[in-house]
Design a protein around this motif. Structure first.
Motif, mmCIF file in Angstrom:
data_model
loop_
_atom_site.group_PDB
_atom_site.id
_atom_site.type_symbol
_atom_site.label_atom_id
_atom_site.label_comp_id
_atom_site.label_asym_id
_atom_site.label_seq_id
_atom_site.Cartn_x
_atom_site.Cartn_y
_atom_site.Cartn_z
ATOM 1 N N ASP A 203 0.802 -1.224 0.000
ATOM 2 C CA ASP A 203 0.000 0.000 0.000
ATOM 3 C C ASP A 203 0.834 1.273 0.000
ATOM 4 O O ASP A 203 0.420 2.292 -0.518
ATOM 5 C CB ASP A 203 -0.942 0.011 1.207
ATOM 6 N N TYR A 204 2.034 1.227 0.620
ATOM 7 C CA TYR A 204 2.774 2.482 0.693
ATOM 8 C C TYR A 204 3.221 2.942 -0.690
ATOM 9 O O TYR A 204 3.409 4.135 -0.924
ATOM 10 C CB TYR A 204 3.950 2.396 1.677
ATOM 11 N N ALA A 206 1.312 2.444 -3.396
ATOM 12 C CA ALA A 206 0.083 3.065 -3.912
ATOM 13 C C ALA A 206 -0.092 4.457 -3.323
ATOM 14 O O ALA A 206 -0.471 5.403 -4.024
ATOM 15 C CB ALA A 206 -1.117 2.188 -3.562
ATOM 16 N N ALA A 207 0.228 4.588 -2.010
ATOM 17 C CA ALA A 207 0.105 5.899 -1.368
ATOM 18 C C ALA A 207 1.059 6.902 -2.002
ATOM 19 O O ALA A 207 0.717 8.070 -2.191
ATOM 20 C CB ALA A 207 0.381 5.768 0.126
ATOM 21 N N SER A 208 2.258 6.442 -2.335
ATOM 22 C CA SER A 208 3.212 7.335 -2.991
ATOM 23 C C SER A 208 2.719 7.759 -4.359
ATOM 24 O O SER A 208 2.912 8.893 -4.780
ATOM 25 C CB SER A 208 4.568 6.656 -3.141
ATOM 26 N N LYS A 209 2.090 6.802 -5.063
ATOM 27 C CA LYS A 209 1.556 7.143 -6.383
ATOM 28 C C LYS A 209 0.481 8.209 -6.261
ATOM 29 O O LYS A 209 0.468 9.173 -7.023
ATOM 30 C CB LYS A 209 0.963 5.898 -7.049
ATOM 31 N N THR A 210 -0.424 8.052 -5.289
ATOM 32 C CA THR A 210 -1.468 9.068 -5.146
ATOM 33 C C THR A 210 -0.894 10.374 -4.599
ATOM 34 O O THR A 210 -1.523 11.409 -4.713
ATOM 35 C CB THR A 210 -2.608 8.612 -4.213
ATOM 36 N N GLU A 222 11.793 4.785 -2.379
ATOM 37 C CA GLU A 222 10.792 4.138 -1.517
ATOM 38 C C GLU A 222 11.053 2.631 -1.406
ATOM 39 O O GLU A 222 11.113 2.090 -0.319
ATOM 40 C CB GLU A 222 9.374 4.360 -2.068
ATOM 41 N N LEU B 63 -5.565 4.565 -9.284
ATOM 42 C CA LEU B 63 -4.599 3.493 -9.044
ATOM 43 C C LEU B 63 -4.905 2.264 -9.887
ATOM 44 O O LEU B 63 -4.050 1.422 -10.098
ATOM 45 C CB LEU B 63 -4.619 3.096 -7.568
ATOM 46 N N ASN B 90 -4.286 14.260 -8.363
ATOM 47 C CA ASN B 90 -4.134 13.698 -7.023
ATOM 48 C C ASN B 90 -3.890 14.756 -5.944
ATOM 49 O O ASN B 90 -3.880 14.447 -4.764
ATOM 50 C CB ASN B 90 -3.045 12.639 -6.998
ATOM 51 N N GLN B 94 -7.423 12.340 -2.883
ATOM 52 C CA GLN B 94 -6.453 11.576 -2.117
ATOM 53 C C GLN B 94 -7.105 10.310 -1.566
ATOM 54 O O GLN B 94 -8.307 10.117 -1.709
ATOM 55 C CB GLN B 94 -5.917 12.422 -0.972
ATOM 56 N N PHE B 97 -5.924 4.466 3.287
ATOM 57 C CA PHE B 97 -5.903 3.027 3.053
ATOM 58 C C PHE B 97 -6.397 2.250 4.266
ATOM 59 O O PHE B 97 -6.377 2.756 5.389
ATOM 60 C CB PHE B 97 -4.492 2.583 2.697
ATOM 61 N N SER B 102 0.925 -0.971 6.433
ATOM 62 C CA SER B 102 1.578 -1.155 5.135
ATOM 63 C C SER B 102 1.415 0.051 4.231
ATOM 64 O O SER B 102 2.109 0.178 3.234
ATOM 65 C CB SER B 102 1.051 -2.415 4.444
ATOM 66 N N SER B 103 0.512 0.982 4.582
ATOM 67 C CA SER B 103 0.375 2.155 3.727
ATOM 68 C C SER B 103 1.352 3.262 4.115
ATOM 69 O O SER B 103 1.419 4.287 3.457
ATOM 70 C CB SER B 103 -1.053 2.695 3.779
ATOM 71 N N LEU B 104 2.112 3.056 5.199
ATOM 72 C CA LEU B 104 3.162 4.009 5.563
ATOM 73 C C LEU B 104 4.504 3.327 5.343
ATOM 74 O O LEU B 104 4.727 2.223 5.845
ATOM 75 C CB LEU B 104 3.029 4.423 7.031
ATOM 76 N N ASN B 105 5.359 3.958 4.580
ATOM 77 C CA ASN B 105 6.668 3.370 4.293
ATOM 78 C C ASN B 105 7.452 3.178 5.586
ATOM 79 O O ASN B 105 7.767 4.141 6.272
ATOM 80 C CB ASN B 105 7.422 4.307 3.343
ATOM 81 N N GLU B 116 5.376 14.176 1.895
ATOM 82 C CA GLU B 116 5.569 13.681 0.522
ATOM 83 C C GLU B 116 4.638 14.351 -0.495
ATOM 84 O O GLU B 116 5.123 14.877 -1.499
ATOM 85 C CB GLU B 116 5.397 12.160 0.491
ATOM 86 N N ARG B 166 -1.829 12.701 6.088
ATOM 87 C CA ARG B 166 -1.181 12.716 4.775
ATOM 88 C C ARG B 166 -2.202 13.007 3.681
ATOM 89 O O ARG B 166 -1.932 13.770 2.758
ATOM 90 C CB ARG B 166 -0.499 11.379 4.507
#
Lengths: 317, 320
Positions: A203-204, A206-210, A222, B63, B90, B94, B97, B102-105, B116, B166
């Motif tokens: 997901d991260y 995908a989050a970067s893409k958005t 990343e 996406l 975007n 926005q 998730f 997993s949506s945070l690096n 970011e 974010r």
């Protein structure tokens, strides 16, 4: 920032608080990766010793080789034929041409280690970039890129290198490194691809893409940091392996040009039965050096891997 | 005019099989979804897992590439990536998730994570950027000391609030929230939802709220669409859906909301069983012969349902 920004109205934090809050945040900040690596080495004494041995030895052979003139290890001197080791003139003895094994070992180590480092850097960089791109984009790109390295893997590498070395008339350490690099990148590329494939579906990404981040930045800023532990382990192991590639070729007589000392040519002395039994000093030191170096490198690699993975760390306890 | 309009969206995935690895079949993840979201409202998209609600959301953010259909924003079809780039799409749309971890690096500090989108869409100086990140953290109720920490050092609720911060960073018009609270426990769910509501009041942002939890949706949403098998079975206002459910699938979902009154336990159970019995016996009336959902028809001006035409005519008469 614009004055009519809704954030300024809705948040109690204003520009005056910035320095104070930044300081507060720094006080509780998590240690940087450099501090973590240092802690990890302090906790693991074997890894620390290994790191000192590897770095110290590499620096030593590079610096010492500047003080050894080319003539002194190339000239044949029949009077010193198989001189015994541990004597004032010949610390590690002399070989069948009366050349000092100690000098050959220093210059040879510099050549072999230099090639191994160069080979690891060139093939590693290319292989990692190739694997990351292949894994990130997936689909047709991945398919084509995978078939290319499948083809490269299928080639009889050793035969190709031997033929290329024979065809190219004037080659030296640099051209040899480049030739070897051509055939060494596929292993790391395949390994990195499989991880990048899994990582880029998270997901991260995908989050970067958005968030509007470009593909190139996502791949190298990343995804790459997230597989850095794998990259470090792969690179250290590849270094130990690449030390063997050049050494093996020189052992067979297809490595560096004739007369250039390397660890492989020294070990090649062990092909003679009398050398093995009577004149052991001609090859034993080179063999020991390779064993010690490879072991030390893998200990360093393990410590680096642990520092990259929070759940394996020893330094935190 | 609506903020965003989705027209006949389809996302089909090929199934490859056999020796030649040819396309032998298709998964109809989303099979003709149309909806429109107004500025400032919360639109609920509800359905069981696998009903295509997440895929719809991902297509709206850009996406997922739809196989057919359009998503119209500011008069442009943003399913084409060239249009998304032209509009800086975007920046306005926005996503939050489901899986906050997993949506945070994991390798980035909170400051870099929240900054970011700011770095990509805006030109702020270092200090302005840091101030903005601190303000965003403040809005979701986190202290300044979160700035230099890593995601794994936070609890699930805190991480989800970082995800909200974010998403809000660029002042978007629409946030697609893909099951934002389904991975959190109940007390934390309420906390995150209240932060989301507060942000909606403060910034006039619209939400596309994807969820399988009808209780949460009732708390959050003004308009609701119920999805099943890749299509919408019923859409309407909160009142339409909760007080006048028409489709059997909506009724099944509603009867599955747990009730905590012990006194009415048997009553609720009988109701659930009655709904299930009707579904088992009259399934062919609500779905066509391939088991697909029927086309949507208007019952009132706000309420649409996927039922046969004669049934809808009867319902219309009742509504009048």
């Amino acid at each position: 920032m614009a004055q009519n920004d809704p954030l300024n109205k809705k948040s109690s934090i204003s520009a005056e608080d910035l320095t104070r809050l930044s300081k507060e945040a720094e006080a509780t900040a998590t240690p940087s990766s450099r501090q973590i690596i240092w802690k990890e080495f302090k906790a693991d004494k074997i890894a620390l010793t290994s790191a000192i041995i590897v770095v110290g030895f590499i620096l030593f052979v590079i610096i010492a080789s500047f003080f050894i003139p080319a003539g002194s290890y190339k000239a044949v001197n029949i009077m010193d034929y198989f001189n015994k080791p541990f004597t004032p003139d010949f610390w590690l003895g002399a070989d069948s041409s009366g050349r000092s094994v100690a000098k050959l070992l220093i210059v040879g180590s510099r050549n072999s280690i230099g090639i191994a480092i160069g080979l690891t850097l060139i093939s590693g960089t290319f292989g990692i970039a190739y694997g990351l791109i292949s894994g990130y984009f997936g689909g047709m790109t991945d398919m084509i890129m995978s078939r290319i390295y499948d083809f490269m893997l299928m080639l009889p590498t050793l035969m190709f290198i031997i033929v290329l070395v024979t065809i190219i008339q004037n080659y030296n350490a640099i051209t040899l490194t480049l030739i070897l690099s051509l055939f060494q990148w596929m292993g790391s590329s395949r390994l990195i691809r499989s991880r990048a494939l899994a990582e880029s579906r998270k997901d991260y990404v995908a989050a970067s893409k958005t968030s509007g981040t470009s593909n190139f930045k996502i791949i190298f800023r990343e995804i790459m940091p997230n597989i850095s532990s794998l990259i470090i382990v792969e690179m250290t192991l590849a270094f130990a392996g690449n030390l063997g590639v050049e050494t093996g070729l020189s052992f067979l007589g297809f490595g560096l040009p004739n007369g250039t000392p390397s660890l492989g040519t020294l070990i090649a002395n062990a092909t003679d039965p009398t050398n093995i039994t009577q004149y052991w000093w001609t090859w034993l030191f080179a063999a020991l050096e390779i064993i010690v170096l490879c072991l030390a490198v893998s200990y360093v690699g393990q410590a680096l891997r642990r520092s990259a993975d929070a759940s394996q760390r020893l330094g935190d306890k | 005019m609506s903020l965003i309009e989705v027209h006949d969206l389809e996302v089909h995935y090929p199934i490859r099989s056999g020796f030649w690895n040819r396309v032998t079949d298709e998964v109809l993840a989303v099979d003709g979804v149309s909806l429109s979201i107004e500025a400032g409202e919360t639109y609920g998209l509800v359905g069981e897992s696998g009903s295509g609600k997440s895929t719809t959301g991902k297509s709206i953010v850009g996406l997922e590439k739809p196989t057919h259909g359009q998503v119209i924003y500011k008069g442009k079809d943003i399913t084409k990536s060239a249009n998304r780039q032209k509009l800086d799409y975007n920046q306005d749309v926005q996503m939050i998730f489901q899986d906050s971890l997993s949506s945070l690096n994991p390798r980035k500090r909170i400051e870099d994570i929240i900054a970011e989108p700011l770095r990509n869409f805006g030109k702020l100086s270092k200090d302005e950027e840091k101030l903005r990140v601190l303000q965003l953290l403040d809005i979701v109720g986190l202290d300044a000391d979160a700035l230099y920490k890593y995601p794994h050092q936070f609890s699930g609720g805190q991480r989800q609030r970082i995800g909200v911060a974010r998403a809000v960073a660029t002042n978007p018009k629409l946030i697609v929230a893909d099951e934002p609270v389904s991975a959190l426990d109940l007390s934390v769910q309420a906390q995150v939802l209240n932060f989301m509501k507060k942000i909606q009041r403060d910034f006039n942002v619209s939400y596309l709220f994807i969820s399988h939890d009808l209780g949460v949706v009732r708390h959050m949403c003004d308009n609701i669409a119920i999805m099943h098998r890749g299509r919408i079975v019923e859409m309407g206002t909160r009142d339409d859906i909760y007080n006048h459910p028409m489709h059997i699938y909506t009724r099944r979902l509603l009867s599955a909301i747990p009730e905590t009154s012990v006194a009415h336990r048997e009553e609720a159970r009988a109701k659930r069983e009655a709904v299930e019995k009707e579904f088992q016996e009259n399934q062919q009336r609500y779905y066509d012969k391939d088991g697909k959902v029927l086309p949507l028809l208007d019952v009132t001006s706000t309420h649409k349902v996927a039922l046969p035409a004669d049934e809808v005519a009867k319902l219309q008469r009742e509504a009048d």
